[in-house]
Design a protein around this motif. Structure first.
Motif, PDB file in Angstrom:
ATOM      1  N   PHE A   1      95.142 101.015   2.224  1.00 18.51           N
ATOM      2  CA  PHE A   1      94.609 100.490   3.470  1.00 18.51           C
ATOM      3  C   PHE A   1      94.089  99.070   3.311  1.00 18.51           C
ATOM      4  O   PHE A   1      93.617  98.463   4.274  1.00 18.51           O
ATOM      5  CB  PHE A   1      93.499 101.400   3.995  1.00 18.51           C
ATOM      6  N   GLY A   2      94.191  98.531   2.101  1.00 19.25           N
ATOM      7  CA  GLY A   2      93.767  97.163   1.854  1.00 19.25           C
ATOM      8  C   GLY A   2      94.604  96.122   2.572  1.00 19.25           C
ATOM      9  O   GLY A   2      94.276  94.942   2.524  1.00 19.25           O
ATOM     10  N   PHE A   3      95.680  96.508   3.243  1.00 18.44           N
ATOM     11  CA  PHE A   3      96.479  95.546   3.990  1.00 18.44           C
ATOM     12  C   PHE A   3      95.639  94.862   5.069  1.00 18.44           C
ATOM     13  O   PHE A   3      95.955  93.742   5.489  1.00 18.44           O
ATOM     14  CB  PHE A   3      97.697  96.221   4.645  1.00 18.44           C
ATOM     15  N   VAL A   4      94.601  95.498   5.538  1.00 24.15           N
ATOM     16  CA  VAL A   4      93.733  94.899   6.549  1.00 24.15           C
ATOM     17  C   VAL A   4      92.989  93.704   5.963  1.00 24.15           C
ATOM     18  O   VAL A   4      92.667  92.751   6.672  1.00 24.15           O
ATOM     19  CB  VAL A   4      92.723  95.939   7.078  1.00 24.15           C
ATOM     20  N   ASN A   5      92.744  93.719   4.651  1.00 22.37           N
ATOM     21  CA  ASN A   5      91.996  92.664   3.992  1.00 22.37           C
ATOM     22  C   ASN A   5      92.698  91.306   4.084  1.00 22.37           C
ATOM     23  O   ASN A   5      92.140  90.348   4.627  1.00 22.37           O
ATOM     24  CB  ASN A   5      91.747  93.054   2.531  1.00 22.37           C
ATOM     25  N   PRO A   6      93.939  91.170   3.578  1.00 13.19           N
ATOM     26  CA  PRO A   6      94.595  89.866   3.703  1.00 13.19           C
ATOM     27  C   PRO A   6      94.855  89.467   5.147  1.00 13.19           C
ATOM     28  O   PRO A   6      94.812  88.291   5.490  1.00 13.19           O
ATOM     29  CB  PRO A   6      95.914  90.058   2.930  1.00 13.19           C
ATOM     30  N   LEU A   7      95.111  90.454   6.010  1.00 15.61           N
ATOM     31  CA  LEU A   7      95.351  90.147   7.417  1.00 15.61           C
ATOM     32  C   LEU A   7      94.109  89.522   8.042  1.00 15.61           C
ATOM     33  O   LEU A   7      94.173  88.496   8.721  1.00 15.61           O
ATOM     34  CB  LEU A   7      95.733  91.425   8.169  1.00 15.61           C
ATOM     35  N   CYS A   8      92.950  90.140   7.799  1.00 20.19           N
ATOM     36  CA  CYS A   8      91.697  89.612   8.330  1.00 20.19           C
ATOM     37  C   CYS A   8      91.338  88.290   7.664  1.00 20.19           C
ATOM     38  O   CYS A   8      90.773  87.400   8.302  1.00 20.19           O
ATOM     39  CB  CYS A   8      90.569  90.622   8.125  1.00 20.19           C
ATOM     40  N   GLY A   9      91.667  88.174   6.367  1.00 17.70           N
ATOM     41  CA  GLY A   9      91.394  86.929   5.674  1.00 17.70           C
ATOM     42  C   GLY A   9      92.142  85.768   6.305  1.00 17.70           C
ATOM     43  O   GLY A   9      91.612  84.669   6.469  1.00 17.70           O
ATOM     44  N   VAL A  10      93.404  85.995   6.685  1.00 20.02           N
ATOM     45  CA  VAL A  10      94.210  84.957   7.314  1.00 20.02           C
ATOM     46  C   VAL A  10      93.638  84.576   8.674  1.00 20.02           C
ATOM     47  O   VAL A  10      93.439  83.397   8.986  1.00 20.02           O
ATOM     48  CB  VAL A  10      95.672  85.440   7.476  1.00 20.02           C
ATOM     49  N   ILE A  11      93.358  85.573   9.490  1.00 21.70           N
ATOM     50  CA  ILE A  11      92.876  85.319  10.847  1.00 21.70           C
ATOM     51  C   ILE A  11      91.508  84.629  10.837  1.00 21.70           C
ATOM     52  O   ILE A  11      91.289  83.628  11.528  1.00 21.70           O
ATOM     53  CB  ILE A  11      92.799  86.633  11.647  1.00 21.70           C
ATOM     54  N   LEU A  12      90.579  85.166  10.032  1.00 19.74           N
ATOM     55  CA  LEU A  12      89.230  84.609  10.003  1.00 19.74           C
ATOM     56  C   LEU A  12      89.190  83.238   9.341  1.00 19.74           C
ATOM     57  O   LEU A  12      88.400  82.378   9.730  1.00 19.74           O
ATOM     58  CB  LEU A  12      88.288  85.578   9.283  1.00 19.74           C
ATOM     59  N   SER A  13      90.052  83.016   8.329  1.00 15.02           N
ATOM     60  CA  SER A  13      90.119  81.694   7.716  1.00 15.02           C
ATOM     61  C   SER A  13      90.617  80.667   8.720  1.00 15.02           C
ATOM     62  O   SER A  13      90.130  79.538   8.786  1.00 15.02           O
ATOM     63  CB  SER A  13      91.050  81.716   6.492  1.00 15.02           C
ATOM     64  N   ALA A  14      91.621  81.082   9.516  1.00 22.34           N
ATOM     65  CA  ALA A  14      92.166  80.179  10.520  1.00 22.34           C
ATOM     66  C   ALA A  14      91.107  79.805  11.551  1.00 22.34           C
ATOM     67  O   ALA A  14      90.991  78.651  11.964  1.00 22.34           O
ATOM     68  CB  ALA A  14      93.357  80.842  11.214  1.00 22.34           C
ATOM     69  N   LEU A  15      90.306  80.782  11.945  1.00 24.79           N
ATOM     70  CA  LEU A  15      89.295  80.543  12.969  1.00 24.79           C
ATOM     71  C   LEU A  15      88.080  79.790  12.431  1.00 24.79           C
ATOM     72  O   LEU A  15      87.576  78.866  13.075  1.00 24.79           O
ATOM     73  CB  LEU A  15      88.841  81.883  13.566  1.00 24.79           C
ATOM     74  N   ILE A  16      87.608  80.175  11.239  1.00 22.43           N
ATOM     75  CA  ILE A  16      86.378  79.600  10.698  1.00 22.43           C
ATOM     76  C   ILE A  16      86.609  78.285   9.964  1.00 22.43           C
ATOM     77  O   ILE A  16      85.831  77.342  10.098  1.00 22.43           O
ATOM     78  CB  ILE A  16      85.688  80.608   9.747  1.00 22.43           C
ATOM     79  N   LEU A  17      87.694  78.208   9.196  1.00 26.59           N
ATOM     80  CA  LEU A  17      87.932  77.025   8.367  1.00 26.59           C
ATOM     81  C   LEU A  17      88.886  76.021   8.999  1.00 26.59           C
ATOM     82  O   LEU A  17      89.148  74.973   8.440  1.00 26.59           O
ATOM     83  CB  LEU A  17      88.480  77.449   6.998  1.00 26.59           C
ATOM     84  N   GLY A  18      89.432  76.351  10.162  1.00 26.45           N
ATOM     85  CA  GLY A  18      90.336  75.426  10.826  1.00 26.45           C
ATOM     86  C   GLY A  18      91.685  75.298  10.155  1.00 26.45           C
ATOM     87  O   GLY A  18      92.336  74.254  10.234  1.00 26.45           O
ATOM     88  N   GLU A  19      92.151  76.373   9.483  1.00 24.02           N
ATOM     89  CA  GLU A  19      93.434  76.345   8.777  1.00 24.02           C
ATOM     90  C   GLU A  19      94.532  76.980   9.628  1.00 24.02           C
ATOM     91  O   GLU A  19      95.363  77.745   9.157  1.00 24.02           O
ATOM     92  CB  GLU A  19      93.314  77.077   7.445  1.00 24.02           C
ATOM     93  N   VAL A  20      94.531  76.669  10.906  1.00 23.49           N
ATOM     94  CA  VAL A  20      95.454  77.308  11.842  1.00 23.49           C
ATOM     95  C   VAL A  20      96.910  77.068  11.465  1.00 23.49           C
ATOM     96  O   VAL A  20      97.741  77.976  11.489  1.00 23.49           O
ATOM     97  CB  VAL A  20      95.198  76.808  13.279  1.00 23.49           C
ATOM     98  N   LYS A  21      97.259  75.840  11.092  1.00 27.22           N
ATOM     99  CA  LYS A  21      98.645  75.541  10.739  1.00 27.22           C
ATOM    100  C   LYS A  21      99.111  76.354   9.544  1.00 27.22           C
ATOM    101  O   LYS A  21     100.220  76.860   9.509  1.00 27.22           O
ATOM    102  CB  LYS A  21      98.798  74.047  10.450  1.00 27.22           C
ATOM    103  N   GLN A  22      98.259  76.460   8.525  1.00 29.48           N
ATOM    104  CA  GLN A  22      98.658  77.223   7.342  1.00 29.48           C
ATOM    105  C   GLN A  22      98.705  78.707   7.651  1.00 29.48           C
ATOM    106  O   GLN A  22      99.527  79.448   7.128  1.00 29.48           O
ATOM    107  CB  GLN A  22      97.698  76.963   6.175  1.00 29.48           C
ATOM    108  N   ALA A  23      97.803  79.171   8.514  1.00 24.59           N
ATOM    109  CA  ALA A  23      97.753  80.599   8.819  1.00 24.59           C
ATOM    110  C   ALA A  23      98.974  81.074   9.562  1.00 24.59           C
ATOM    111  O   ALA A  23      99.403  82.218   9.415  1.00 24.59           O
ATOM    112  CB  ALA A  23      96.492  80.897   9.629  1.00 24.59           C
ATOM    113  N   PHE A  24      99.555  80.196  10.365  1.00 33.50           N
ATOM    114  CA  PHE A  24     100.647  80.635  11.227  1.00 33.50           C
ATOM    115  C   PHE A  24     101.967  79.937  10.935  1.00 33.50           C
ATOM    116  O   PHE A  24     102.815  79.782  11.812  1.00 33.50           O
ATOM    117  CB  PHE A  24     100.249  80.436  12.699  1.00 33.50           C
TER     118      PHE A  24
END
Length: 314
Positions: free
Chosen positions: A265-288
Protein backbone atom coordinates in the motif's frame (compact mmCIF):
# COMPACT_ATOMS: atom_id res chain seq x y z
CA UNK A 1 -0.78 -16.53 18.72
CA UNK A 2 -4.47 -16.11 19.47
CA UNK A 3 -5.96 -12.85 18.28
CA UNK A 4 -8.56 -10.76 20.04
CA UNK A 5 -11.51 -9.35 18.10
CA UNK A 6 -9.77 -5.98 17.85
CA UNK A 7 -6.58 -7.57 16.54
CA UNK A 8 -8.55 -9.67 14.05
CA UNK A 9 -10.04 -6.47 12.61
CA UNK A 10 -6.49 -5.26 11.93
CA UNK A 11 -6.01 -8.16 9.51
CA UNK A 12 -8.99 -7.25 7.31
CA UNK A 13 -7.87 -5.89 3.94
CA UNK A 14 -10.14 -2.86 4.05
CA UNK A 15 -8.87 -1.75 7.46
CA UNK A 16 -5.26 -2.44 6.46
CA UNK A 17 -5.75 -0.37 3.30
CA UNK A 18 -7.33 2.55 5.15
CA UNK A 19 -4.73 2.76 7.91
CA UNK A 20 -1.80 2.14 5.55
CA UNK A 21 -3.00 4.88 3.21
CA UNK A 22 -3.29 7.31 6.12
CA UNK A 23 0.33 6.52 6.98
CA UNK A 24 1.49 7.06 3.41
CA UNK A 25 -0.39 10.34 3.04
CA UNK A 26 1.42 11.61 6.13
CA UNK A 27 4.77 10.35 4.84
CA UNK A 28 4.06 11.89 1.44
CA UNK A 29 3.87 15.29 3.08
CA UNK A 30 7.19 14.84 4.89
CA UNK A 31 9.56 15.52 1.98
CA UNK A 32 8.28 18.99 1.01
CA UNK A 33 7.79 19.93 4.68
CA UNK A 34 11.38 18.90 5.52
CA UNK A 35 12.70 21.09 2.72
CA UNK A 36 10.51 23.95 3.95
CA UNK A 37 11.83 23.39 7.47
CA UNK A 38 15.40 23.70 6.20
CA UNK A 39 14.54 27.15 4.83
CA UNK A 40 12.81 28.27 8.03
CA UNK A 41 15.72 27.17 10.23
CA UNK A 42 18.41 28.33 7.78
CA UNK A 43 19.82 24.83 7.28
CA UNK A 44 21.81 24.76 4.05
CA UNK A 45 21.74 21.70 1.78
CA UNK A 46 25.50 21.34 2.29
CA UNK A 47 25.26 21.52 6.11
CA UNK A 48 25.01 17.79 6.76
CA UNK A 49 25.66 18.05 10.49
CA UNK A 50 22.76 20.46 11.08
CA UNK A 51 20.46 18.25 9.01
CA UNK A 52 21.26 15.35 11.33
CA UNK A 53 20.53 17.51 14.38
CA UNK A 54 17.22 18.48 12.75
CA UNK A 55 16.35 14.82 12.30
CA UNK A 56 17.39 13.99 15.86
CA UNK A 57 15.15 16.66 17.38
CA UNK A 58 12.22 15.47 15.27
CA UNK A 59 12.50 11.81 16.22
CA UNK A 60 13.28 12.36 19.88
CA UNK A 61 10.09 14.41 20.12
CA UNK A 62 8.19 11.75 18.14
CA UNK A 63 9.33 9.01 20.51
CA UNK A 64 8.36 11.00 23.58
CA UNK A 65 4.90 11.67 22.11
CA UNK A 66 4.36 7.97 21.41
CA UNK A 67 5.43 6.94 24.92
CA UNK A 68 3.15 9.59 26.43
CA UNK A 69 0.26 8.21 24.35
CA UNK A 70 1.08 4.66 25.46
CA UNK A 71 1.22 5.75 29.09
CA UNK A 72 -2.17 7.48 28.85
CA UNK A 73 -3.70 4.44 27.16
CA UNK A 74 -2.32 2.00 29.73
CA UNK A 75 -2.92 4.44 32.62
CA UNK A 76 0.64 4.01 33.86
CA UNK A 77 4.07 5.34 32.95
CA UNK A 78 5.47 3.13 30.19
CA UNK A 79 9.18 2.87 30.92
CA UNK A 80 10.95 0.52 28.45
CA UNK A 81 12.36 -2.57 30.17
CA UNK A 82 15.17 -4.90 29.10
CA UNK A 83 12.80 -6.94 26.92
CA UNK A 84 11.73 -3.86 24.95
CA UNK A 85 15.31 -2.57 24.66
CA UNK A 86 16.49 -5.91 23.27
CA UNK A 87 14.20 -5.46 20.28
CA UNK A 88 14.26 -1.66 20.09
CA UNK A 89 18.04 -1.37 19.57
CA UNK A 90 18.23 -3.19 16.18
CA UNK A 91 15.06 -1.47 14.95
CA UNK A 92 16.49 1.88 16.05
CA UNK A 93 19.77 1.30 14.22
CA UNK A 94 18.02 0.25 11.01
CA UNK A 95 15.12 2.68 10.97
CA UNK A 96 15.72 5.92 12.83
CA UNK A 97 19.53 6.07 12.71
CA UNK A 98 20.35 4.22 9.49
CA UNK A 99 17.35 5.25 7.40
CA UNK A 100 17.13 8.89 8.36
CA UNK A 101 20.85 9.60 8.51
CA UNK A 102 20.89 9.02 4.76
CA UNK A 103 17.34 10.23 4.11
CA UNK A 104 17.80 13.74 5.53
CA UNK A 105 21.03 14.26 3.62
CA UNK A 106 19.65 12.79 0.41
CA UNK A 107 16.38 14.71 0.41
CA UNK A 108 18.29 17.98 0.80
CA UNK A 109 20.24 17.21 -2.38
CA UNK A 110 17.44 16.11 -4.67
CA UNK A 111 14.04 17.42 -5.68
CA UNK A 112 10.98 16.67 -3.58
CA UNK A 113 9.27 14.94 -6.50
CA UNK A 114 12.17 12.55 -7.15
CA UNK A 115 12.66 11.94 -3.46
CA UNK A 116 9.00 11.00 -3.10
CA UNK A 117 9.10 8.51 -5.95
CA UNK A 118 12.41 6.90 -4.92
CA UNK A 119 11.01 6.51 -1.43
CA UNK A 120 8.41 4.15 -2.89
CA UNK A 121 11.18 1.67 -3.65
CA UNK A 122 11.47 0.85 0.05
CA UNK A 123 8.23 -1.09 -0.13
CA UNK A 124 9.66 -3.47 -2.72
CA UNK A 125 12.90 -3.87 -0.82
CA UNK A 126 10.91 -4.85 2.28
CA UNK A 127 9.03 -7.52 0.31
CA UNK A 128 12.24 -8.92 -1.18
CA UNK A 129 13.93 -9.08 2.22
CA UNK A 130 10.92 -10.72 3.83
CA UNK A 131 10.76 -13.38 1.11
CA UNK A 132 14.40 -14.03 0.26
CA UNK A 133 16.43 -13.16 3.36
CA UNK A 134 14.17 -13.63 6.39
CA UNK A 135 11.94 -16.15 4.55
CA UNK A 136 8.76 -15.03 6.32
CA UNK A 137 6.82 -15.29 3.05
CA UNK A 138 6.98 -17.23 -0.18
CA UNK A 139 8.44 -15.44 -3.19
CA UNK A 140 6.18 -15.66 -6.23
CA UNK A 141 6.40 -14.57 -9.85
CA UNK A 142 3.88 -11.80 -9.30
CA UNK A 143 5.96 -10.38 -6.43
CA UNK A 144 9.09 -10.48 -8.59
CA UNK A 145 7.23 -8.81 -11.48
CA UNK A 146 5.91 -6.14 -9.14
CA UNK A 147 9.36 -5.42 -7.72
CA UNK A 148 10.88 -5.18 -11.21
CA UNK A 149 8.22 -2.71 -12.33
CA UNK A 150 8.72 -0.66 -9.20
CA UNK A 151 12.48 -0.46 -9.73
CA UNK A 152 11.86 0.41 -13.39
CA UNK A 153 9.87 3.40 -12.19
CA UNK A 154 12.88 4.61 -10.21
CA UNK A 155 15.13 4.18 -13.26
CA UNK A 156 12.72 6.13 -15.46
CA UNK A 157 12.46 9.09 -13.09
CA UNK A 158 16.26 9.29 -12.90
CA UNK A 159 16.74 9.08 -16.67
CA UNK A 160 13.94 11.36 -17.74
CA UNK A 161 13.56 13.74 -14.79
CA UNK A 162 14.07 17.33 -15.89
CA UNK A 163 16.31 18.27 -12.96
CA UNK A 164 18.75 15.39 -13.35
CA UNK A 165 20.29 16.12 -16.73
CA UNK A 166 20.90 12.37 -17.11
CA UNK A 167 22.91 12.38 -13.88
CA UNK A 168 22.79 10.55 -10.55
CA UNK A 169 24.27 11.97 -7.35
CA UNK A 170 25.36 9.58 -4.62
CA UNK A 171 24.79 12.19 -1.92
CA UNK A 172 21.33 12.91 -3.33
CA UNK A 173 19.37 10.15 -5.04
CA UNK A 174 21.93 7.55 -3.92
CA UNK A 175 21.47 8.37 -0.24
CA UNK A 176 17.68 8.25 -0.56
CA UNK A 177 18.04 4.74 -2.03
CA UNK A 178 20.33 3.66 0.83
CA UNK A 179 17.75 5.02 3.25
CA UNK A 180 15.12 2.81 1.64
CA UNK A 181 17.31 -0.27 2.10
CA UNK A 182 17.45 0.55 5.81
CA UNK A 183 13.69 1.06 5.73
CA UNK A 184 13.20 -2.37 4.20
CA UNK A 185 15.30 -4.02 6.90
CA UNK A 186 13.49 -2.17 9.69
CA UNK A 187 10.09 -3.11 8.23
CA UNK A 188 10.87 -6.81 8.45
CA UNK A 189 12.33 -6.42 11.94
CA UNK A 190 9.20 -4.60 13.12
CA UNK A 191 7.08 -7.36 11.62
CA UNK A 192 9.01 -9.92 13.68
CA UNK A 193 9.50 -7.99 16.93
CA UNK A 194 6.03 -6.43 17.18
CA UNK A 195 4.63 -9.92 17.67
CA UNK A 196 6.77 -10.32 20.78
CA UNK A 197 6.34 -6.90 22.46
CA UNK A 198 3.94 -3.95 22.23
CA UNK A 199 4.39 -2.30 18.80
CA UNK A 200 3.45 1.09 20.28
CA UNK A 201 6.07 0.98 23.05
CA UNK A 202 8.61 -0.49 20.61
CA UNK A 203 7.98 2.42 18.23
CA UNK A 204 8.25 5.08 20.92
CA UNK A 205 11.39 3.56 22.43
CA UNK A 206 13.31 3.17 19.20
CA UNK A 207 12.38 6.70 18.06
CA UNK A 208 13.55 8.26 21.33
CA UNK A 209 16.82 6.31 21.30
CA UNK A 210 17.43 6.95 17.63
CA UNK A 211 16.64 10.64 17.89
CA UNK A 212 19.12 11.10 20.72
CA UNK A 213 21.81 9.23 18.77
CA UNK A 214 21.19 11.41 15.70
CA UNK A 215 21.39 14.61 17.77
CA UNK A 216 24.69 13.48 19.29
CA UNK A 217 26.10 12.55 15.87
CA UNK A 218 25.02 15.85 14.36
CA UNK A 219 26.30 17.91 17.29
CA UNK A 220 29.60 16.02 17.22
CA UNK A 221 29.95 16.98 13.57
CA UNK A 222 29.43 20.63 14.48
CA UNK A 223 25.77 20.86 13.61
CA UNK A 224 23.28 23.21 15.23
CA UNK A 225 19.95 24.88 14.51
CA UNK A 226 19.86 28.62 14.00
CA UNK A 227 16.92 31.01 13.63
CA UNK A 228 14.59 28.89 15.76
CA UNK A 229 11.31 30.69 15.02
CA UNK A 230 7.70 29.82 15.70
CA UNK A 231 7.37 28.59 12.12
CA UNK A 232 10.38 26.28 12.49
CA UNK A 233 9.08 24.85 15.77
CA UNK A 234 5.66 24.21 14.22
CA UNK A 235 7.30 22.33 11.33
CA UNK A 236 9.39 20.16 13.66
CA UNK A 237 6.32 19.39 15.76
CA UNK A 238 4.35 18.47 12.62
CA UNK A 239 7.12 16.17 11.40
CA UNK A 240 7.30 14.58 14.86
CA UNK A 241 3.55 13.95 14.73
CA UNK A 242 3.92 12.42 11.26
CA UNK A 243 6.45 9.94 12.61
CA UNK A 244 4.58 9.29 15.85
CA UNK A 245 1.25 8.58 14.16
CA UNK A 246 2.34 6.98 10.89
CA UNK A 247 5.07 4.66 12.16
CA UNK A 248 3.05 3.57 15.18
CA UNK A 249 0.07 2.66 12.97
CA UNK A 250 2.45 0.94 10.53
CA UNK A 251 4.03 -1.07 13.36
CA UNK A 252 0.62 -2.18 14.62
CA UNK A 253 -0.36 -3.34 11.11
CA UNK A 254 2.95 -5.20 10.68
CA UNK A 255 2.38 -6.95 14.00
CA UNK A 256 -0.71 -8.74 12.63
CA UNK A 257 -0.08 -8.99 8.86
CA UNK A 258 2.55 -10.23 6.43
CA UNK A 259 5.04 -7.62 5.24
CA UNK A 260 3.79 -7.83 1.65
CA UNK A 261 0.16 -7.22 2.65
CA UNK A 262 1.09 -3.96 4.36
CA UNK A 263 4.07 -2.76 2.30
CA UNK A 264 2.31 -2.83 -1.06
CA UNK A 265 0.00 0.00 0.00
CA UNK A 266 3.07 2.23 -0.05
CA UNK A 267 2.12 3.30 -3.58
CA UNK A 268 0.20 6.14 -1.93
CA UNK A 269 3.50 7.47 -0.56
CA UNK A 270 5.23 8.41 -3.84
CA UNK A 271 1.92 9.56 -5.30
CA UNK A 272 1.33 11.95 -2.40
CA UNK A 273 4.97 12.97 -2.46
CA UNK A 274 4.64 14.06 -6.09
CA UNK A 275 1.39 15.95 -5.60
CA UNK A 276 2.39 17.68 -2.35
CA UNK A 277 5.87 18.54 -3.66
CA UNK A 278 4.28 20.12 -6.71
CA UNK A 279 1.93 22.18 -4.57
CA UNK A 280 4.29 23.13 -1.73
CA UNK A 281 7.65 23.42 -3.50
CA UNK A 282 6.41 24.76 -6.83
CA UNK A 283 7.77 21.78 -8.81
CA UNK A 284 4.69 21.56 -11.02
CA UNK A 285 6.61 21.07 -14.27
CA UNK A 286 8.67 18.21 -12.88
CA UNK A 287 5.65 16.63 -11.21
CA UNK A 288 3.63 16.46 -14.38
CA UNK A 289 6.17 15.71 -17.09
CA UNK A 290 6.36 12.50 -19.11
CA UNK A 291 9.11 10.93 -17.01
CA UNK A 292 7.34 11.42 -13.70
CA UNK A 293 4.03 10.18 -15.11
CA UNK A 294 5.67 7.06 -16.56
CA UNK A 295 7.45 6.38 -13.26
CA UNK A 296 4.24 6.67 -11.28
CA UNK A 297 2.43 4.33 -13.67
CA UNK A 298 5.21 1.73 -13.34
CA UNK A 299 5.30 2.00 -9.53
CA UNK A 300 1.52 1.70 -9.23
CA UNK A 301 1.41 -1.19 -11.71
CA UNK A 302 4.08 -3.02 -9.75
CA UNK A 303 2.20 -2.65 -6.49
CA UNK A 304 -1.06 -3.74 -8.13
CA UNK A 305 0.58 -6.95 -9.31
CA UNK A 306 2.06 -7.64 -5.87
CA UNK A 307 -1.34 -6.97 -4.30
CA UNK A 308 -3.50 -8.99 -6.69
CA UNK A 309 -5.00 -12.25 -5.50
CA UNK A 310 -3.42 -15.58 -6.31
CA UNK A 311 -3.89 -16.36 -9.96
CA UNK A 312 -1.88 -17.39 -12.99
CA UNK A 313 0.99 -15.21 -11.79
CA UNK A 314 1.69 -17.79 -9.10
Amino acid sequence: MRMTQKQNILTKTGIVALLACVCCILWGSAIPVIKTGYRFLHVDSSDIASQIVFAGVRFTLAGILVLIFASIREKKVMIPDKEILKYAVPVCLAQTVGQYFFFYIGVANTSGVKGGIITGLGNFIAILLSCLVFRNERMTRRKIAGCVLGFAGVVVINLLGNSLDMGFKLIGEGFVLIAQLSYGISTVLINLFSRKVSPVVLSGTQFTMGGIVLMLIGAGMGGHLENVTTGGVVIIFYLAMVSAVAYTLWSVLLAWNDVSKVAIFGFVNPLCGVILSALILGEVKQAFNVGSLAALILVCAGIYIVNCKENKWE
